[in-house]
Design a protein around this motif. Structure first.
Motif, PDB file in Angstrom:
ATOM      1  N   LEU A  80      45.546  36.850  44.158  1.00  0.00           N
ATOM      2  CA  LEU A  80      45.865  37.667  44.100  1.00  0.00           C
ATOM      3  C   LEU A  80      45.138  38.831  43.182  1.00  0.00           C
ATOM      4  O   LEU A  80      44.867  38.459  42.424  1.00  0.00           O
ATOM      5  N   VAL A  81      44.829  40.035  43.522  1.00  0.00           N
ATOM      6  CA  VAL A  81      43.710  41.000  42.989  1.00  0.00           C
ATOM      7  C   VAL A  81      44.376  41.898  42.898  1.00  0.00           C
ATOM      8  O   VAL A  81      45.867  42.710  43.846  1.00  0.00           O
ATOM      9  N   ASP A  82      44.675  42.497  42.053  1.00  0.00           N
ATOM     10  CA  ASP A  82      44.569  44.408  41.742  1.00  0.00           C
ATOM     11  C   ASP A  82      43.948  45.032  40.773  1.00  0.00           C
ATOM     12  O   ASP A  82      43.029  44.468  40.347  1.00  0.00           O
ATOM     13  N   CYS A  83      43.924  45.651  42.035  1.00  0.00           N
ATOM     14  CA  CYS A  83      42.710  47.047  41.271  1.00  0.00           C
ATOM     15  C   CYS A  83      42.269  48.192  42.199  1.00  0.00           C
ATOM     16  O   CYS A  83      42.461  48.675  43.136  1.00  0.00           O
ATOM     17  N   PRO A  84      43.421  48.948  41.553  1.00  0.00           N
ATOM     18  CA  PRO A  84      43.991  50.296  41.452  1.00  0.00           C
ATOM     19  C   PRO A  84      42.491  51.043  40.615  1.00  0.00           C
ATOM     20  O   PRO A  84      42.869  52.513  41.275  1.00  0.00           O
ATOM     21  N   LYS A  85      41.453  50.693  40.212  1.00  0.00           N
ATOM     22  CA  LYS A  85      40.892  51.718  39.665  1.00  0.00           C
ATOM     23  C   LYS A  85      38.951  50.993  40.847  1.00  0.00           C
ATOM     24  O   LYS A  85      38.449  49.650  40.227  1.00  0.00           O
ATOM     25  N   ILE A  86      38.651  51.809  40.941  1.00  0.00           N
ATOM     26  CA  ILE A  86      37.138  51.118  41.475  1.00  0.00           C
ATOM     27  C   ILE A  86      35.750  51.728  40.644  1.00  0.00           C
ATOM     28  O   ILE A  86      35.489  53.407  40.730  1.00  0.00           O
ATOM     29  N   ASP A  87      34.815  51.322  40.137  1.00  0.00           N
ATOM     30  CA  ASP A  87      33.482  51.659  39.589  1.00  0.00           C
ATOM     31  C   ASP A  87      32.501  50.015  40.335  1.00  0.00           C
ATOM     32  O   ASP A  87      32.727  49.776  41.050  1.00  0.00           O
ATOM     33  N   GLY A  88      31.056  50.783  39.734  1.00  0.00           N
ATOM     34  CA  GLY A  88      30.228  49.612  40.126  1.00  0.00           C
ATOM     35  C   GLY A  88      30.383  48.916  40.297  1.00  0.00           C
ATOM     36  O   GLY A  88      30.594  47.462  40.925  1.00  0.00           O
ATOM     37  N   ALA A  89      30.369  47.640  38.936  1.00  0.00           N
ATOM     38  CA  ALA A  89      31.208  46.479  38.253  1.00  0.00           C
ATOM     39  C   ALA A  89      32.271  45.849  39.085  1.00  0.00           C
ATOM     40  O   ALA A  89      32.494  45.072  39.775  1.00  0.00           O
ATOM     41  N   HIS A  90      33.450  46.502  40.061  1.00  0.00           N
ATOM     42  CA  HIS A  90      34.144  45.833  39.629  1.00  0.00           C
ATOM     43  C   HIS A  90      33.927  46.308  41.967  1.00  0.00           C
ATOM     44  O   HIS A  90      34.483  45.214  42.603  1.00  0.00           O
ATOM     45  N   LEU A  91      33.274  47.183  42.588  1.00  0.00           N
ATOM     46  CA  LEU A  91      32.824  46.849  43.810  1.00  0.00           C
ATOM     47  C   LEU A  91      31.978  45.509  44.513  1.00  0.00           C
ATOM     48  O   LEU A  91      31.952  44.989  45.160  1.00  0.00           O
ATOM     49  N   ALA A  92      31.461  45.192  43.075  1.00  0.00           N
ATOM     50  CA  ALA A  92      30.689  44.311  43.047  1.00  0.00           C
ATOM     51  C   ALA A  92      31.093  43.121  42.905  1.00  0.00           C
ATOM     52  O   ALA A  92      31.302  41.789  43.448  1.00  0.00           O
ATOM     53  N   ALA A  93      31.871  42.693  42.212  1.00  0.00           N
ATOM     54  CA  ALA A  93      33.323  41.923  41.861  1.00  0.00           C
ATOM     55  C   ALA A  93      33.602  41.445  42.915  1.00  0.00           C
ATOM     56  O   ALA A  93      33.765  40.650  43.508  1.00  0.00           O
ATOM     57  N   LEU A  94      34.449  42.402  44.292  1.00  0.00           N
ATOM     58  CA  LEU A  94      34.937  42.592  44.720  1.00  0.00           C
ATOM     59  C   LEU A  94      34.374  41.417  46.039  1.00  0.00           C
ATOM     60  O   LEU A  94      34.585  40.754  47.061  1.00  0.00           O
ATOM     61  N   ALA A  95      33.372  42.595  46.469  1.00  0.00           N
ATOM     62  CA  ALA A  95      31.992  41.887  47.171  1.00  0.00           C
ATOM     63  C   ALA A  95      31.946  39.976  47.184  1.00  0.00           C
ATOM     64  O   ALA A  95      32.249  39.356  47.958  1.00  0.00           O
ATOM     65  N   ARG A  96      31.965  39.795  46.136  1.00  0.00           N
ATOM     66  CA  ARG A  96      31.167  38.314  45.487  1.00  0.00           C
ATOM     67  C   ARG A  96      32.727  37.995  45.989  1.00  0.00           C
ATOM     68  O   ARG A  96      33.088  36.633  46.782  1.00  0.00           O
TER      69      ARG A  96
END
Length: 340
Positions: A80-96
């Motif tokens: 389960l993931v909560d991701c209300p904001k997106i930046d470079g680090a979060h995009l990389a983490a989601l891709a991984r």
């Protein structure tokens, strides 16, 4: 961004100062375990509470960006993931996370907001996640139940198609009752308008019933029928929308058909359609639209099309078979009708 203060309950396997909480899972070895990722401790605590209410064990409570650290920890059966904001680090983490979930077979549920949907959707192209937009606790519980239903037989007794649909219907009923309770007080304690939750509960869940029939004669397969004039398709869409002026629009909720009509017009106009635009065209809450889109992609009716200029972005289009079926449909009902 403020540093997340991790609060580990019980006896987590974590060194002082580490950026995660790892919990030993004891008891029944067949018990499903869940990994939780969020940047807010209150959100993590709520997710953990909901997970435990569902009878599941929490393996980890971590920040999403901790996935970028070496190792990244062991994923649970459900993530389960909560991701209300997106930046470079979060995009990389989601891709991984997408790659790891696809490789491990973990069932992924990601909650986000409308403004971040395009980026989140573009990052998650392998794990077949359940994406929630503006999710309430009730919707997250519904998604958690769906994830449990999708788990392989090694964890849960393999359910047949009828049982899976029954579970989805039960989830709908739970959400409908939650919305009713909220409606009594005139407001939603779960953070969603009562009328929106009710409209969601009226929409049938996508099932494996999406199938394009390829069983055509050799002559039919050789005859290519062109797509209808996009003005005709848009006229149909406008007429469908007019029904809401006279009846409750939830009475006619049919997101699959609305999606097909919108993509048919777009294909005829050589226009690309973003997932956000398609959710609007589906005329149901975004989370519901995403479930239909995901199921239709899985069934081969729709396809994801990666943006060549921005690999983080993806569009949705009709598959060739679905485009041919829509062309034949409009031909069968008479594309010679007046265009209004």
């Amino acid at each position: 961004m403020a540093q997340l203060a991790y609060v580990c309950e019980g006896e987590p396997d974590v060194a002082p100062g580490a950026k995660s909480c790892e919990f030993p899972v004891e008891g029944d070895p067949s018990r499903l375990v869940v990994s939780l990722f969020a940047e807010s401790e209150p959100v993590l605590a709520t997710m953990a509470q909901d997970t435990q209410i569902a009878g599941l064990a929490v393996r980890t409570r971590r920040s999403l960006t901790s996935l970028l650290e070496r190792g990244g920890g062991v994923l649970g059966d459900i993530v389960l993931v909560d991701c209300p904001k997106i930046d470079g680090a979060h995009l990389a983490a989601l891709a991984r996370l997408d790659e790891r979930a696809a490789r491990s077979g973990a069932s992924l549920v990601v909650a986000t907001v409308a403004d971040a949907l395009e980026d989140v959707f573009g990052c998650l192209d392998r794990s077949r996640p359940d994406i929630l937009v503006g999710a309430t606790r009730a919707q997250r519980m519904v998604a958690l139940g769906g994830a449990m239903a999708r788990m392989p037989g090694r964890r849960l007794r393999e359910a047949d198609e009828e049982e899976r649909i029954a579970l989805l219907r039960l989830a709908e009923e739970v959400e409908r009752l939650a919305a009713k309770i909220d409606g009594i007080s005139g407001r939603s304690s779960l953070g969603v308008r009562p009328e929106e939750s009710l409209s969601l509960s009226r929409v049938a869940q996508p099932t494996q019933g999406y199938r394009h029939d390829d069983r055509q004669s050799g002559m039919q397969r050789r005859t290519r029928i062109p797509l209808p004039d996009p003005r005709l398709v848009k006229s149909v869409i406008r007429h469908r929308a007019m029904r809401a002026e006279f009846f409750d629009e939830a009475l006619f909720a049919d997101p699959a058909w609305d999606i097909l009509l919108d993509l048919t017009a777009a294909r005829a106009e050589h226009r690309r359609v973003s997932v956000t635009s398609l959710c609007i065209a589906a005329n149901v809450p975004a989370t519901t639209a995403l479930r239909w889109i995901s199921q239709m992609v899985e069934s081969g009716i729709l396809v994801r099309v990666q943006d060549d200029s921005d690999k983080r972005r993806a569009f949705i289009a009709l598959s060739d078979g679905a485009a041919d079926a829509m062309a034949r449909y409009f031909d069968a009902i008479g594309t010679a009708a007046n265009i209004v």
